[in-house]
Design an enzyme around this catalytic site. Sequence first.
Site, mmCIF file in Angstrom:
data_model
loop_
_atom_site.group_PDB
_atom_site.id
_atom_site.type_symbol
_atom_site.label_atom_id
_atom_site.label_comp_id
_atom_site.label_asym_id
_atom_site.label_seq_id
_atom_site.Cartn_x
_atom_site.Cartn_y
_atom_site.Cartn_z
ATOM 1 N N LYS A 53 -0.786 7.005 -2.826
ATOM 2 C CA LYS A 53 0.172 6.642 -3.876
ATOM 3 C C LYS A 53 0.999 5.430 -3.441
ATOM 4 O O LYS A 53 1.265 4.522 -4.235
ATOM 5 C CB LYS A 53 1.079 7.841 -4.199
ATOM 6 C CG LYS A 53 0.338 8.940 -4.961
ATOM 7 C CD LYS A 53 1.067 10.272 -4.985
ATOM 8 C CE LYS A 53 0.172 11.331 -5.638
ATOM 9 N NZ LYS A 53 0.669 12.702 -5.560
ATOM 10 N N GLN A 97 5.991 15.683 -3.787
ATOM 11 C CA GLN A 97 4.610 16.114 -3.529
ATOM 12 C C GLN A 97 4.545 17.633 -3.376
ATOM 13 O O GLN A 97 5.284 18.214 -2.583
ATOM 14 C CB GLN A 97 4.092 15.413 -2.252
ATOM 15 C CG GLN A 97 2.640 15.693 -1.942
ATOM 16 C CD GLN A 97 1.676 15.108 -2.979
ATOM 17 O OE1 GLN A 97 1.854 13.981 -3.449
ATOM 18 N NE2 GLN A 97 0.667 15.866 -3.343
ATOM 19 N N ASP A 120 5.646 12.860 -13.034
ATOM 20 C CA ASP A 120 4.571 13.856 -13.039
ATOM 21 C C ASP A 120 4.497 14.574 -14.389
ATOM 22 O O ASP A 120 3.487 15.191 -14.715
ATOM 23 C CB ASP A 120 4.831 14.927 -11.950
ATOM 24 C CG ASP A 120 4.015 14.675 -10.692
ATOM 25 O OD1 ASP A 120 2.977 13.981 -10.786
ATOM 26 O OD2 ASP A 120 4.411 15.174 -9.617
#
Length: 285
Positions: A53, A97, A120
């Site tokens: 990422k 995460q 997200d």
Amino acid sequence: MSARILDGAALAKSIRAGCAERAATLTAAGTQPGLAVVLVGDSPASAVYVRHKINDCAETGIRSLLERLPATTTEAELLAKVRELNADPTVHGILVQLPLPAQIREQTVIEAIDPTKDVDGFHRMNAGALMVGQPQFRPCTPYGVMKMLDHAGAMIRGAEAVVVGRSNIVGKPQAMLLLQADATVTVCHSRTTDLAAHTRRADILVAAVGRAKMITGDMIKPGAIVIDVGMNRDENGKLCGDVDFASASEVAGWISPVPGGVGPMTRAMLLVNTLEAAERAAGRS
Ligand code: NDP
């Protein structure tokens, strides 16, 4: 083999190129898009995902901020970090995460993220916005699947779409996005009786289960578009999807491979969501 391959790696590359242009435009106008990634603990798999990422951001001109916290971090400490990032105007997207260490409640942390920075799309406000057909952030994996369907020229309106899996991060939002695009959607799960009877009706089949090669060619309608979200290890430790590629590709019209299908698209859509957040913050969308 008769199926055409839905090459997620190539499509993701072109999406990243578009992101780089959008990031440059925004930066030139005075707002460099910024993504904060929070990694708690030292899981090697999470470290690899996070590194990808961060690299994707660097390639695209998005500023990234990596916050590494030890595995012993308390929930209160992580919440404090999230609040600090919420308040930072140079951070447009925040990604924590997952999974988190056992002492931290994941949903509590997700709900602490400012919904306008929840790239997200897991915050309940964003899940609800998607549910009522007004999505602010589409979760990256199902968003990427929709781009793949577009790319394959899928006629989604009126199609029979079957999603196998009902998780909050893939199956459910996938069903919502397909419904919004006017498909007739069936969601299957571990309690579904006669899974094959459903999958065989599907013009569009999305497998998001986490069971190696469970969808076989005899479960697929000839000519169907088959998108394989699964990421599993086969008996030889090799990465594979939920779809048995060898038999399914004899029947499907289009099929996405694993690796090189949904995975790179998920990464690309995180960049898209970060840009959407930054553009909104800058009043440009
Ligand atoms: P979850 O474990 O959260 O959900 C799995 C779903 O599959 C559940 O809804 C479960 O049903 C259903 N299921 C389990 N067994 C069966 C069965 N025998 N028949 C039908 N349905 C079944 O997984 P995720 O949604 O998080 O992920 C799914 C897969 O996608 C995993 O392999 C994951 O690694 C991968 N993934 C890949 C991504 C990518 O970028 N390529 C991103 C995210 C995930 P029930 O609800 O009844 O338990």
